[in-house]
Design a protein around this motif. Structure first.
Motif, PDB file in Angstrom:
ATOM      1  N   LEU A  33      18.950  59.475 -45.716  1.00 21.80           N
ATOM      2  CA  LEU A  33      18.733  60.686 -44.913  1.00 21.80           C
ATOM      3  C   LEU A  33      17.433  61.394 -45.266  1.00 21.80           C
ATOM      4  CD1 LEU A  33      22.195  62.446 -44.515  1.00 21.80           C
ATOM      5  CD2 LEU A  33      21.165  60.611 -43.226  1.00 21.80           C
ATOM      6  N   SER A  34      17.100  61.399 -46.563  1.00 22.31           N
ATOM      7  CA  SER A  34      15.931  62.193 -46.953  1.00 22.31           C
ATOM      8  C   SER A  34      14.631  61.380 -46.902  1.00 22.31           C
ATOM      9  CB  SER A  34      16.133  62.803 -48.344  1.00 22.31           C
ATOM     10  OG  SER A  34      16.403  61.796 -49.286  1.00 22.31           O
ATOM     11  N   SER A  35      14.738  60.049 -46.782  1.00 14.39           N
ATOM     12  CA  SER A  35      13.519  59.227 -46.901  1.00 14.39           C
ATOM     13  C   SER A  35      12.410  59.555 -45.885  1.00 14.39           C
ATOM     14  CB  SER A  35      13.855  57.738 -46.890  1.00 14.39           C
ATOM     15  OG  SER A  35      14.347  57.386 -45.635  1.00 14.39           O
ATOM     16  N   PRO A  36      12.731  59.935 -44.620  1.00  9.11           N
ATOM     17  CA  PRO A  36      11.600  60.204 -43.708  1.00  9.11           C
ATOM     18  C   PRO A  36      10.711  61.367 -44.166  1.00  9.11           C
ATOM     19  CG  PRO A  36      13.688  60.114 -42.493  1.00  9.11           C
ATOM     20  CD  PRO A  36      14.031  60.073 -43.948  1.00  9.11           C
ATOM     21  N   TYR A  37      11.215  62.178 -45.088  1.00 11.17           N
ATOM     22  CA  TYR A  37      10.457  63.391 -45.461  1.00 11.17           C
ATOM     23  C   TYR A  37       9.733  63.244 -46.791  1.00 11.17           C
ATOM     24  CZ  TYR A  37      13.360  64.919 -41.709  1.00 11.17           C
ATOM     25  OH  TYR A  37      13.972  65.001 -40.488  1.00 11.17           O
ATOM     26  N   ILE A  38       9.930  62.103 -47.466  1.00 14.03           N
ATOM     27  CA  ILE A  38       9.316  61.952 -48.789  1.00 14.03           C
ATOM     28  C   ILE A  38       7.890  61.434 -48.621  1.00 14.03           C
ATOM     29  CG2 ILE A  38       9.507  60.871 -51.050  1.00 14.03           C
ATOM     30  CD1 ILE A  38      12.490  60.712 -50.596  1.00 14.03           C
ATOM     31  N   ASN A  39       6.959  62.233 -49.079  1.00 13.93           N
ATOM     32  CA  ASN A  39       5.554  61.852 -48.976  1.00 13.93           C
ATOM     33  C   ASN A  39       5.231  60.862 -50.103  1.00 13.93           C
ATOM     34  OD1 ASN A  39       2.822  61.685 -48.907  1.00 13.93           O
ATOM     35  ND2 ASN A  39       2.423  63.891 -49.058  1.00 13.93           N
ATOM     36  N   GLN A  40       4.912  59.631 -49.739  1.00  9.30           N
ATOM     37  CA  GLN A  40       4.596  58.596 -50.752  1.00  9.30           C
ATOM     38  C   GLN A  40       3.096  58.347 -50.799  1.00  9.30           C
ATOM     39  OE1 GLN A  40       7.072  57.277 -52.452  1.00  9.30           O
ATOM     40  NE2 GLN A  40       8.863  56.934 -51.159  1.00  9.30           N
TER      41      GLN A  40
ATOM     42  N   GLU B  63      17.509  60.242 -34.591  1.00 10.90           N
ATOM     43  CA  GLU B  63      17.491  59.095 -33.668  1.00 10.90           C
ATOM     44  C   GLU B  63      18.743  58.246 -33.877  1.00 10.90           C
ATOM     45  OE1 GLU B  63      15.394  59.114 -31.378  1.00 10.90           O
ATOM     46  OE2 GLU B  63      14.142  60.688 -32.242  1.00 10.90           O
ATOM     47  N   LYS B  64      18.929  57.253 -33.016  1.00 11.94           N
ATOM     48  CA  LYS B  64      20.140  56.404 -33.068  1.00 11.94           C
ATOM     49  C   LYS B  64      20.289  55.691 -34.410  1.00 11.94           C
ATOM     50  CE  LYS B  64      21.786  55.621 -28.499  1.00 11.94           C
ATOM     51  NZ  LYS B  64      20.681  56.082 -27.619  1.00 11.94           N
ATOM     52  N   ASP B  65      19.128  55.324 -35.041  1.00 11.98           N
ATOM     53  CA  ASP B  65      19.211  54.608 -36.323  1.00 11.98           C
ATOM     54  C   ASP B  65      19.387  55.570 -37.501  1.00 11.98           C
ATOM     55  OD1 ASP B  65      16.822  55.897 -36.472  1.00 11.98           O
ATOM     56  OD2 ASP B  65      15.600  54.134 -36.882  1.00 11.98           O
ATOM     57  N   SER B  66      19.688  56.850 -37.212  1.00 15.09           N
ATOM     58  CA  SER B  66      19.920  57.887 -38.235  1.00 15.09           C
ATOM     59  C   SER B  66      18.644  58.395 -38.891  1.00 15.09           C
ATOM     60  CB  SER B  66      20.864  57.431 -39.354  1.00 15.09           C
ATOM     61  OG  SER B  66      22.158  57.401 -38.870  1.00 15.09           O
ATOM     62  N   SER B  67      17.478  57.884 -38.484  1.00 15.56           N
ATOM     63  CA  SER B  67      16.256  58.489 -39.025  1.00 15.56           C
ATOM     64  C   SER B  67      16.051  59.810 -38.272  1.00 15.56           C
ATOM     65  CB  SER B  67      15.064  57.563 -38.813  1.00 15.56           C
ATOM     66  OG  SER B  67      14.797  57.479 -37.440  1.00 15.56           O
ATOM     67  N   SER B  68      15.331  60.719 -38.884  1.00 20.94           N
ATOM     68  CA  SER B  68      15.177  62.025 -38.232  1.00 20.94           C
ATOM     69  C   SER B  68      13.776  62.560 -38.468  1.00 20.94           C
ATOM     70  CB  SER B  68      16.199  63.007 -38.788  1.00 20.94           C
ATOM     71  OG  SER B  68      15.927  63.291 -40.139  1.00 20.94           O
ATOM     72  N   ARG B  69      13.416  63.589 -37.716  1.00 26.43           N
ATOM     73  CA  ARG B  69      12.129  64.253 -37.954  1.00 26.43           C
ATOM     74  C   ARG B  69      12.300  65.755 -37.715  1.00 26.43           C
ATOM     75  NH1 ARG B  69       9.260  64.537 -32.819  1.00 26.43           N
ATOM     76  NH2 ARG B  69      10.857  63.982 -31.326  1.00 26.43           N
ATOM     77  N   LEU B  70      11.423  66.487 -38.378  1.00 25.33           N
ATOM     78  CA  LEU B  70      11.459  67.950 -38.263  1.00 25.33           C
ATOM     79  C   LEU B  70      10.779  68.326 -36.953  1.00 25.33           C
ATOM     80  CD1 LEU B  70      12.109  70.567 -39.891  1.00 25.33           C
ATOM     81  CD2 LEU B  70       9.833  70.370 -40.892  1.00 25.33           C
ATOM     82  N   VAL B  71      11.520  69.012 -36.048  1.00 22.90           N
ATOM     83  CA  VAL B  71      10.920  69.285 -34.739  1.00 22.90           C
ATOM     84  C   VAL B  71      10.649  70.771 -34.514  1.00 22.90           C
ATOM     85  CG1 VAL B  71      11.836  67.223 -33.602  1.00 22.90           C
ATOM     86  CG2 VAL B  71      13.232  69.305 -33.648  1.00 22.90           C
ATOM     87  N   TYR B  72      11.159  71.619 -35.394  1.00 22.59           N
ATOM     88  CA  TYR B  72      10.966  73.051 -35.143  1.00 22.59           C
ATOM     89  C   TYR B  72      11.098  73.827 -36.446  1.00 22.59           C
ATOM     90  CZ  TYR B  72      11.975  77.810 -33.574  1.00 22.59           C
ATOM     91  OH  TYR B  72      11.945  79.163 -33.390  1.00 22.59           O
ATOM     92  N   GLU B  73      10.244  74.842 -36.612  1.00 27.15           N
ATOM     93  CA  GLU B  73      10.387  75.783 -37.731  1.00 27.15           C
ATOM     94  C   GLU B  73       9.964  77.166 -37.256  1.00 27.15           C
ATOM     95  OE1 GLU B  73       9.692  74.090 -42.078  1.00 27.15           O
ATOM     96  OE2 GLU B  73       7.868  74.070 -40.896  1.00 27.15           O
TER      97      GLU B  73
END
Ligand code: ADP
Ligand code: XUL
Length: 529
Positions: free
Chosen positions: A486-493, A23-33
């Protein structure tokens, strides 16, 4: 719609694709595997679990399998409606240590690929060796000794390259090739790793190796992150000429070749980032970009790894220091008896994963005192060049004891042999095919006595590759995004979704780990005498 980045993970058993959308704010999500299994798709190569079977300690794969898989996976993605024109950059993660040997025609052939013919048919003449030694190979002990002697001993090799000389590392494998087939070695103009070979196809010229995978060769100076001429000289003559300079992880290495633009619709501006090994790629994919947590990958190999700011060595010499894609370092312990050992018990008793799971849950922690040393194959930790499963207090026909025994042994071995790592873990982040299995993860939490967190994906290596593509792309556009960001959206807390140690089981394993280490020591001493 945001920019998309593609990670390709060429592992032991499969080639996988992971796409993130930013996204514009540099956050991202996994959309395909998606994933393509080598054995299932390419039975004509006669491989089993990705490897040519029945070669004893020799473990090779024909590199053409990986090449065919690249065409097949991209075709599959197109068929599924994935628009590859949207991909801004690609990075590759590769099984570590495996090497590909090319003759002098390679640059010419790679630069002139025609999109009307398959990759495999066009490049079949570029090899100076038809098969690639991979990380499961345990046949280069003599070469390890020779390299070690020439560099002043195991401690010196470790201090220089980050690891003692190991059979599966590329340097000892290159030396073996040079000794066994000097003419073919002579005809070799370029030596790639899996993680630089696939990018070479993508950019249409030979791609350089990065420090993360370069450190799995016994050839790179771990502190300077360039080739050690002392180590190259100890390995094989003329080796420096066959290797490109090491490339930093965060700098793009080229644009995608016209072959992929014309055949699969990639954008000609799509950039390629340096490839790296699957473990360094998993490190960033799991968000291990600062101290405090460890990663465990339950793939074909089981590995334990953690971020390190400076190299710090395992006093027993069994583990490694690699470069991290962040520009820092990582510790790594690797086990050959990972998924295939679990598979072997499951197959012996004809169990589904869900049966395996139920047994693991049913049998109490500690397996009634029954202990296994799970050497279904030769092993890396402890270093064993023969396969011999040891069972104490039970036999090979006891289904329950074998299922519980193999998983407990693996967890206890990983736990006791990673105690040297500088930071005591507060959490474990898991990945790899077997990380889908809750009962295995519960045993991990109980043995390590820390919570175990899973991601939305079991392929952190592929996700890490997509994140590396994004990172190098930003870097090339003059924007420095932190790895934390970059990696924070994927870290499960979320502790609610983590596997939490059970107090009773934790106590049992506290005692049993000592007993396991005792049995392991006694067994090794007996084998030595
Ligand atoms: P690699 O990346 O090394 O090729 P993967 O990470 O894809 O391997 O893992 C493949 C392994 O995952 C298989 O060999 C299989 O044993 C294991 N696996 C898959 N599903 C499960 C499950 N539900 N429980 C335990 N192991 C599993
Ligand atoms: C690491 C190792 C394996 C391979 C295959 O040193 O040998 O983990 O990278 O995944």
């Amino acid at each position: 719609m945001g920019a998309k980045f593609l990670g390709l993970d060429s592992s032991t058993q499969s080639l996988s694709a992971s796409i993130i959308e930013v996204e514009k704010d540099s956050s991202s999500r996994l959309v395909y595997e998606s994933s393509l299994n080598f054995d299932a798709h390419f039975p004509n190569y006669g491989i089993r679990n990705g490897v040519i079977p029945n070669l004893g300690g020799v473990a090779h794969t024909p590199p053409q399998v990986w090449v065919e898989a690249l065409d097949a996976l991209l075709q599959q993605m197109r068929t599924e409606g994935i628009d590859l024109h949207e991909i801004a950059a690609v990075a590759v993660s590769g099984q570590q240590h495996g090497s590909v040997y090319l003759n002098e025609s390679a640059p010419r052939v790679l630069a002139a690929l025609r999109s009307t013919e398959s990759l495999a048919s066009q490049i079949k003449s570029i090899y100076s060796r038809n098969s690639s030694p991979i990380w499961m190979d345990s046949s280069a002990s003599e070469e390890c000794r020779e390299i070690s002697d020439s560099l002043g001993g195991p401690a010196q090799v470790c201090e220089l390259t980050g690891s003692e000389a190991f059979e599966r590392f590329t340097g000892p494998q290159i030396r073996k090739f040079y000794k066994v087939d000097p003419q073919a070695y002579q005809k070799t103009a370029f030596i790639c790793l899996v993680s630089s070979f696939i990018p070479s196809l993508l950019i249409g010229k030979i791609a350089a190796i990065d420090p993360g995978d370069g450190s799995g060769m016994n050839l790179m100076d771990i502190r300077r992150k360039n080739w050690s001429h002392k180590a190259l000289d100890a390995t094989a003559p003329g080796l420096a000429l066959k290797l490109l300079p090491i490339t930093p992880s965060d700098q793009l290495i080229g644009l995608i070749s016209p072959y992929f633009v014309q055949r699969y619709g990639f954008n000609p501006a799509c950039a390629i980032a340096p490839g790296t090994g699957d473990n360094p790629s998993s490190l960033v994919g799991l968000g291990l970009v600062s101290p405090g947590s460890i990663g465990i990958s339950l793939g074909t190999s089981d590995t334990v790894f953690a971020y390190m700011s400076q190299p710090s060595f395992d006093p027993s010499g069994q583990s490694h220091v690699f470069g991290s894609p962040t520009g820092d370092y990582m510790s790594l312990s690797c086990y050959k008896n990972g998924s295939l050992a679990r598979d072997s018990v499951r197959n012996q008793f004809g169990l589904s994963w869900s049966d395996f799971d139920s047994i693991l849950q049913k049998v109490k922690a500690g397996n009634d005192g029954k202990i296994m040393l799970p050497y279904f194959d030769t092993e890396i930790i402890p270093r064993l060049n023969y396969a011999e499963v040891q069972r104490y207090g039970f036999d090979a026909n006891d289904k329950e004891a074998n299922v519980k025994g193999v998983v407990e042994a693996q967890m206890m071995s990983m736990c006791t042999h990673s105690e040297w790592m500088p930071d005591k873990p507060e959490r474990i982040y898991v990945t790899g095919g077997a990380s889908a299995n809750n009962a295995i993860l519960q045993c991990m939490a109980d043995v390590f006595a820390v919570p175990v967190f899973r991601q939305n994906t079991t392929n952190a290596a592929g996700l890490g590759a997509a994140l590396r593509a994004f990172h190098a792309y930003l870097n090339s556009n003059g924007r420095r995004a932190s790895w934390e960001e970059l990696s924070s959206p994927y870290i499960n807390q979320d502790l609610n979704s983590a596997l939490i140690p059970e107090p009773e089981a934790e106590k049992v394993y506290g005692r049993l780990k000592k007993e396991y280490s005792k049995q392991e020591k006694a067994y090794l001493a007996k084998r030595k005498s």
